[in-house]
Design a protein around this motif. Structure first.
Motif, PDB file in Angstrom:
ATOM      1  N   ALA A   9       0.852  -1.187   0.000  1.00 57.27           N
ATOM      2  CA  ALA A   9       0.000   0.000   0.000  1.00 57.27           C
ATOM      3  C   ALA A   9       0.889   1.238   0.000  1.00 57.27           C
ATOM      4  O   ALA A   9       1.914   1.279   0.691  1.00 57.27           O
ATOM      5  CB  ALA A   9      -0.897   0.006   1.233  1.00 57.27           C
TER       6      ALA A   9
ATOM      7  N   LEU B  31      -1.829  -3.042   6.440  1.00 51.39           N
ATOM      8  CA  LEU B  31      -3.168  -2.557   6.113  1.00 51.39           C
ATOM      9  C   LEU B  31      -3.964  -3.660   5.429  1.00 51.39           C
ATOM     10  O   LEU B  31      -3.392  -4.524   4.751  1.00 51.39           O
ATOM     11  CB  LEU B  31      -3.081  -1.338   5.196  1.00 51.39           C
ATOM     12  CG  LEU B  31      -2.317  -0.129   5.748  1.00 51.39           C
ATOM     13  CD1 LEU B  31      -2.240   0.971   4.697  1.00 51.39           C
ATOM     14  CD2 LEU B  31      -2.974   0.386   7.017  1.00 51.39           C
ATOM     15  N   ASP B  32      -5.294  -3.618   5.601  1.00 55.28           N
ATOM     16  CA  ASP B  32      -6.162  -4.578   4.918  1.00 55.28           C
ATOM     17  C   ASP B  32      -7.287  -3.811   4.228  1.00 55.28           C
ATOM     18  O   ASP B  32      -7.382  -2.578   4.360  1.00 55.28           O
ATOM     19  CB  ASP B  32      -6.692  -5.628   5.898  1.00 55.28           C
ATOM     20  CG  ASP B  32      -7.518  -5.024   7.031  1.00 55.28           C
ATOM     21  OD1 ASP B  32      -8.114  -3.940   6.840  1.00 55.28           O
ATOM     22  OD2 ASP B  32      -7.574  -5.640   8.113  1.00 55.28           O
TER      23      ASP B  32
ATOM     24  N   LEU C 122      -2.468   0.635  -4.276  1.00 53.88           N
ATOM     25  CA  LEU C 122      -1.758  -0.637  -4.141  1.00 53.88           C
ATOM     26  C   LEU C 122      -0.926  -0.836  -5.398  1.00 53.88           C
ATOM     27  O   LEU C 122      -1.414  -0.608  -6.511  1.00 53.88           O
ATOM     28  CB  LEU C 122      -2.740  -1.801  -3.985  1.00 53.88           C
ATOM     29  CG  LEU C 122      -3.564  -1.860  -2.699  1.00 53.88           C
ATOM     30  CD1 LEU C 122      -4.585  -2.994  -2.783  1.00 53.88           C
ATOM     31  CD2 LEU C 122      -2.665  -2.055  -1.491  1.00 53.88           C
TER      32      LEU C 122
ATOM     33  N   ARG D  17       3.421   0.634   3.128  1.00 56.46           N
ATOM     34  CA  ARG D  17       3.051  -0.312   4.173  1.00 56.46           C
ATOM     35  C   ARG D  17       2.668  -1.654   3.550  1.00 56.46           C
ATOM     36  O   ARG D  17       2.208  -1.720   2.411  1.00 56.46           O
ATOM     37  CB  ARG D  17       1.865   0.225   4.996  1.00 56.46           C
ATOM     38  CG  ARG D  17       2.184   1.484   5.795  1.00 56.46           C
ATOM     39  CD  ARG D  17       3.218   1.217   6.878  1.00 56.46           C
ATOM     40  NE  ARG D  17       3.509   2.413   7.672  1.00 56.46           N
ATOM     41  CZ  ARG D  17       4.472   3.287   7.373  1.00 56.46           C
ATOM     42  NH1 ARG D  17       5.227   3.095   6.290  1.00 56.46           N
ATOM     43  NH2 ARG D  17       4.677   4.331   8.150  1.00 56.46           N
ATOM     44  N   ARG D  18       2.864  -2.721   4.316  1.00 57.23           N
ATOM     45  CA  ARG D  18       2.445  -4.049   3.866  1.00 57.23           C
ATOM     46  C   ARG D  18       0.929  -4.091   3.733  1.00 57.23           C
ATOM     47  O   ARG D  18       0.211  -3.351   4.407  1.00 57.23           O
ATOM     48  CB  ARG D  18       2.918  -5.109   4.851  1.00 57.23           C
ATOM     49  CG  ARG D  18       4.418  -5.338   4.850  1.00 57.23           C
ATOM     50  CD  ARG D  18       4.837  -6.195   6.045  1.00 57.23           C
ATOM     51  NE  ARG D  18       4.032  -7.411   6.143  1.00 57.23           N
ATOM     52  CZ  ARG D  18       3.842  -8.084   7.285  1.00 57.23           C
ATOM     53  NH1 ARG D  18       4.371  -7.642   8.417  1.00 57.23           N
ATOM     54  NH2 ARG D  18       3.108  -9.188   7.289  1.00 57.23           N
ATOM     55  N   PHE D  19       0.471  -4.984   2.852  1.00 59.08           N
ATOM     56  CA  PHE D  19      -0.968  -5.136   2.637  1.00 59.08           C
ATOM     57  C   PHE D  19      -1.334  -6.609   2.739  1.00 59.08           C
ATOM     58  O   PHE D  19      -0.608  -7.486   2.253  1.00 59.08           O
ATOM     59  CB  PHE D  19      -1.373  -4.603   1.263  1.00 59.08           C
ATOM     60  CG  PHE D  19      -2.842  -4.737   0.971  1.00 59.08           C
ATOM     61  CD1 PHE D  19      -3.748  -3.829   1.506  1.00 59.08           C
ATOM     62  CD2 PHE D  19      -3.314  -5.778   0.181  1.00 59.08           C
ATOM     63  CE1 PHE D  19      -5.109  -3.961   1.253  1.00 59.08           C
ATOM     64  CE2 PHE D  19      -4.672  -5.914  -0.077  1.00 59.08           C
ATOM     65  CZ  PHE D  19      -5.575  -4.999   0.462  1.00 59.08           C
TER      66      PHE D  19
END
Length: 247
Positions: A123, A137-138, A195, A213-215
């Motif tokens: 993200a 994040l989701d 994304l 950030r990771r997603f």
């Protein structure tokens, strides 16, 4: 025709001898060049490699691969051609380039494909965004956030749509962009979040005020080398392929 003139105890070349010497010298240089060219061909074909890549891959992963290749093969000329995904496949399929580096979203029957790396999409947020406090994040975190998306029909867009639909989250698309650099420019301007593939994101973060950030759930992207169809790799292409793989 005399080639030397005697003056006392000394011999001096005539004008004709000087002219003859220059011709022989040029011929020897030409032979030396032919020998060098033959050595290049024995080692690495013609001693030149043309590689196609998508823009941010050309500046990141490909640049590092070329640097490694040049350290091992300093005498080989490498020519890099940057284009979008469709252009890269076209250049490879038509034989304009001997190798290419691209993101792989599905089957590509027009070229030979060799996957080299798989990474998860990340993200991207404007710097200082409230969600930057989170490590991962989701889809629920991005609910209601203006979203900078890939164009409709883009393979990555299809996969992103599926992830959000499975989570029951409807995105608010504020803008669309086909290139990672454009996505990051819009995100940095505060237009929304997005994304994208991590290689492009981290390259853009060097010049754009964005947060990464990771997603989750994972959205893997496969990076692959592509080659012209129905053509065996020569030693030059094989050497480059080895350098493009993670150490």
């Amino acid at each position: 025709m005399p080639l030397f003139e005697r003056s006392g105890s000394r011999l001096s070349p005539t004008v004709e001898a000087e002219r003859f010497h220059r011709k022989v010298e040029r011929a020897c240089i030409g032979l030396a060049s032919l020998e060098a060219a033959a050595a290049d061909i024995r080692l690495f074909g013609a001693g030149r490699l043309s590689v196609a890549a998508m823009p941010r891959l050309a500046g990141g992963l490909l640049a590092r691969s070329v640097a490694r290749f040049k350290r091992e093969n300093p005498g080989v000329m490498v020519s890099i051609h940057a284009g979008d995904e469709g252009t890269v496949y076209k250049w490879i399929a038509e034989g304009f380039c001997e190798a290419g580096l691209t993101m792989l979203y599905g089957a590509q029957g027009s070229v030979q494909v060799d996957p080299v790396l798989s990474l998860d999409c990340v993200a991207v947020l404007p710097r200082g965004h409230r969600l930057a406090r989170r490590a991962v994040l989701d889809p629920a975190d991005l609910a209601g956030e203006p979203f900078v998306d890939a164009p409709v029909g883009n393979p990555l867009r299809v996969r992103i749509d599926a992830v959000f639909e499975a989570a029951g989250i409807r995105r608010s698309v504020a803008a669309e962009a086909g290139l990672g650099s454009a996505v990051c420019t819009l995100v940095a301007a505060g237009i929304g979040v997005g994304l994208m593939n991590p290689l492009a994101a981290y390259e853009e973060a060097k010049v754009s005020p964005i947060e990464i950030r990771r997603f989750a759930p994972a959205l893997p992207v496969v990076f692959a080398l592509v080659f012209p169809p129905l053509r065996a790799q020569d030693r030059l292409v094989a050497a480059f392929s080895a350098c493009a793989r993670p150490c």
